[in-house]
Design a protein around this motif. Structure first.
Motif, PDB file in Angstrom:
ATOM      1  N   ALA A 159       0.839  -1.199   0.000  1.00 34.66           N
ATOM      2  CA  ALA A 159       0.000   0.000   0.000  1.00 34.66           C
ATOM      3  C   ALA A 159       0.875   1.249   0.000  1.00 34.66           C
ATOM      4  O   ALA A 159       0.577   2.234  -0.706  1.00 34.66           O
ATOM      5  N   ILE A 281      -3.045   5.148  -8.261  1.00 37.14           N
ATOM      6  CA  ILE A 281      -4.185   4.904  -7.369  1.00 37.14           C
ATOM      7  C   ILE A 281      -4.709   3.493  -7.572  1.00 37.14           C
ATOM      8  O   ILE A 281      -5.037   2.772  -6.613  1.00 37.14           O
ATOM      9  N   CYS A 282      -4.782   3.061  -8.830  1.00 31.97           N
ATOM     10  CA  CYS A 282      -5.219   1.691  -9.117  1.00 31.97           C
ATOM     11  C   CYS A 282      -4.247   0.672  -8.542  1.00 31.97           C
ATOM     12  O   CYS A 282      -4.656  -0.367  -8.010  1.00 31.97           O
ATOM     13  N   ALA A 284      -2.424   1.083  -5.882  1.00 28.00           N
ATOM     14  CA  ALA A 284      -2.615   1.076  -4.425  1.00 28.00           C
ATOM     15  C   ALA A 284      -3.879   0.318  -4.029  1.00 28.00           C
ATOM     16  O   ALA A 284      -3.868  -0.484  -3.091  1.00 28.00           O
ATOM     17  N   ILE A 285      -4.974   0.550  -4.738  1.00 28.30           N
ATOM     18  CA  ILE A 285      -6.262  -0.069  -4.382  1.00 28.30           C
ATOM     19  C   ILE A 285      -6.195  -1.584  -4.522  1.00 28.30           C
ATOM     20  O   ILE A 285      -6.602  -2.330  -3.621  1.00 28.30           O
ATOM     21  N   THR A 286      -5.697  -2.063  -5.653  1.00 28.71           N
ATOM     22  CA  THR A 286      -5.678  -3.516  -5.848  1.00 28.71           C
ATOM     23  C   THR A 286      -4.587  -4.188  -5.019  1.00 28.71           C
ATOM     24  O   THR A 286      -4.703  -5.374  -4.702  1.00 28.71           O
ATOM     25  N   SER A 287      -3.537  -3.449  -4.648  1.00 30.77           N
ATOM     26  CA  SER A 287      -2.535  -4.005  -3.739  1.00 30.77           C
ATOM     27  C   SER A 287      -3.166  -4.377  -2.405  1.00 30.77           C
ATOM     28  O   SER A 287      -2.884  -5.435  -1.835  1.00 30.77           O
ATOM     29  N   PHE A 289      -6.738  -4.313  -1.605  1.00 35.50           N
ATOM     30  CA  PHE A 289      -8.044  -4.973  -1.615  1.00 35.50           C
ATOM     31  C   PHE A 289      -8.165  -6.084  -2.657  1.00 35.50           C
ATOM     32  O   PHE A 289      -8.805  -7.104  -2.400  1.00 35.50           O
ATOM     33  N   MET A 337      -4.275  -1.618 -12.165  1.00 34.13           N
ATOM     34  CA  MET A 337      -5.049  -2.584 -11.385  1.00 34.13           C
ATOM     35  C   MET A 337      -4.365  -3.946 -11.375  1.00 34.13           C
ATOM     36  O   MET A 337      -4.306  -4.626 -10.350  1.00 34.13           O
ATOM     37  N   GLY A 340      -0.936  -3.773  -9.317  1.00 34.97           N
ATOM     38  CA  GLY A 340      -1.120  -3.783  -7.870  1.00 34.97           C
ATOM     39  C   GLY A 340      -1.258  -5.189  -7.327  1.00 34.97           C
ATOM     40  O   GLY A 340      -0.653  -5.544  -6.301  1.00 34.97           O
TER      41      GLY A 340
END
Length: 437
Positions: A159, A281-282, A284-287, A289, A337, A340
């Motif tokens: 993250a 941002i993608c 970070a998010i998929t890393s 969640f 995505m 990540g």
């Protein structure tokens, strides 16, 4: 064997506690200090993306020359990571982290004062030395000190990587809109803040597992490559990173060219900053969640293969959309995505594929994979000039597909990453003879 000291703490909670109820946000202060500094360190990866075309134009350098900023940085980072566990086990994680941060501050500032692209390339190499000391030690420190077990610690680390990669291009775009020198000076200031945070919040005299330092042999990371699981995972990560940095280092040039064709002369550094901010941002998010959901359903090995195949297909599509601004931008963001997920699953796998001490596992895996990132810009620059603008993405897709082949051929050697702890004869021999040391 992995030292029992991995279970010792540097804060109020016990790291490595497998309790599922432990929140990823409930961490000792030391973990947050390292994570904060890691965010800033990872900014350096994407920071130069928005200013590559500006550097190329203002310093009279070709795109291939400008992309060498990534090559010198990543080559030194990867090479030096083989020695970080040896150093940190002797002088402590905190001292190693601080030396790394000092080097980053110094060389980032020097890059800002540069008068030629060759000088920047050289200073980025020094920056990479500091990054090697910091990144590898930061990973093993967070895993050793965090609450909730290694898996949550790695998600927290990834993250930090995602947030850093996301904000790096945005900061690079904002400061690069003033001058291409701005992002370098900005990084120096931020890393100085990270330096202060480490001094204040991280306990001194600790190893990267949170315990008293146990000396690690200089040859430990090289000997680790004799293990089938470590070698297979390292080679597959090297090939994946080749595709990763084809996308990251080369994409600013076709994006700016496509914008120029549409008459968007003011797209510049800020436009590129927004594009790679969305990409980051993608990541970070998929890393945080996406990866846990996918690995819970499919396991790590299958998650790697499925996501790598998807990335290869996407890179192949990008080679045909290279002149479409909308198409190439959408593909870059969607790629975030996939990247990540892959970053997190590869890192988790590297920590679980053997019983090596975490500093050794981190240094070996990171050292090998960054070599792939160092080679990518050289290839991208050469093939884009000699073949076509879309050809670098095809080379990236080919490397990613080779990564799938390596994982498939080494399927049994990677059983441990999915929780199968039965060891191969080679692993048993290392455990019995103390080969980890």
């Amino acid at each position: 064997m992995r030292a029992s000291a991995d279970n010792e703490t540097t804060g109020d909670e016990t790291p490595g506690d497998p309790g599922a109820g432990t929140s990823i946000l409930r961490q000792p202060r030391a973990v947050w200090a390292v994570a904060f500094a890691a965010v800033i360190a990872f900014m350096g990866i994407g920071l130069v993306d928005p200013i590559l075309p500006a550097i190329s134009a203002e310093l009279d350098a070709s795109p291939a020359q400008s992309m060498l900023l990534f090559t010198s940085y990543l080559f030194i980072t990867g090479g030096m990571m083989f020695f970080t566990s040896f150093l940190s086990s002797r002088i402590g994680a905190k001292t190693t982290l601080l030396i790394g941060l000092v080097l980053i501050v110094a060389f980032a500032a020097l890059a800002g004062f540069s008068g030629s692209v060759d000088q920047i390339i050289g200073f980025r190499a020094g920056w990479g030395l500091g990054n090697a000391l910091f990144i590898s030690t930061a990973l093993s420190t967070i895993v050793g000190a965090a609450s909730g077990g290694a898996e949550k610690a790695i998600i927290l680390y990834e993250a930090a990587l995602g947030v850093g990669i996301a904000t790096g291009p945005l900061l690079g775009g904002l400061l690069g809109g003033i001058s291409w020198r701005g992002p370098f000076f900005g990084t120096a200031v931020l890393m100085a803040i990270g330096f202060i945070a480490i001094i204040v919040l991280l306990p001194g005299g600790m190893s990267s597992t949170g315990a008293a330092a146990e000396p690690i042999r200089l040859s430990a990371t090289f000997r680790a490559l004799a293990r089938p699981g470590v070698a297979i995972l390292g080679v597959s990560a090297l090939l994946y990173n080749f595709g990763f940095f084809i996308l990251l280092a080369y994409s600013p040039f076709p994006v700016e060219a496509a914008a120029a064709k549409l008459g968007m002369e003011d797209f510049g550094a800020m436009g590129l900053g927004y594009v790679f901010f969305g990409w980051g941002i993608c990541v970070a998010i998929t890393s945080v969640f996406g990866a846990p959901v996918l690995t819970k359903r499919m396991g790590r090995r299958r998650s790697l293969i499925v996501t790598l195949v998807a990335l290869a297909v996407l890179l192949g599509v990008m080679s045909f959309l290279v002149e479409s601004l909308t198409g190439i931008v959408v593909c870059i963001i969607v790629a975030g995505m996939l990247l990540g997920v892959l970053n997190t699953v590869f890192t988790e796998s590297a920590m679980e594929v053997s019983d090596l001490p975490r500093p050794v596992a981190s240094g070996t895996y990171s050292g090998v994979r960054f070599i792939g990132g160092a080679v990518a810009p050289i290839v991208a620059g050469a093939v884009s000039e000699s073949i076509s603008a879309g050809s670098p993405y095809l080379f990236g897709a080919g490397a990613v597909l080779l990564s799938v082949v390596v994982i498939s051929l080494g399927w049994q050697a990677l059983r441990r990453v999915d929780g199968h702890i039965d060891e191969t004869p080679v692993d048993e021999a290392y455990a019995l003879t103390g080969g980890d040391a």
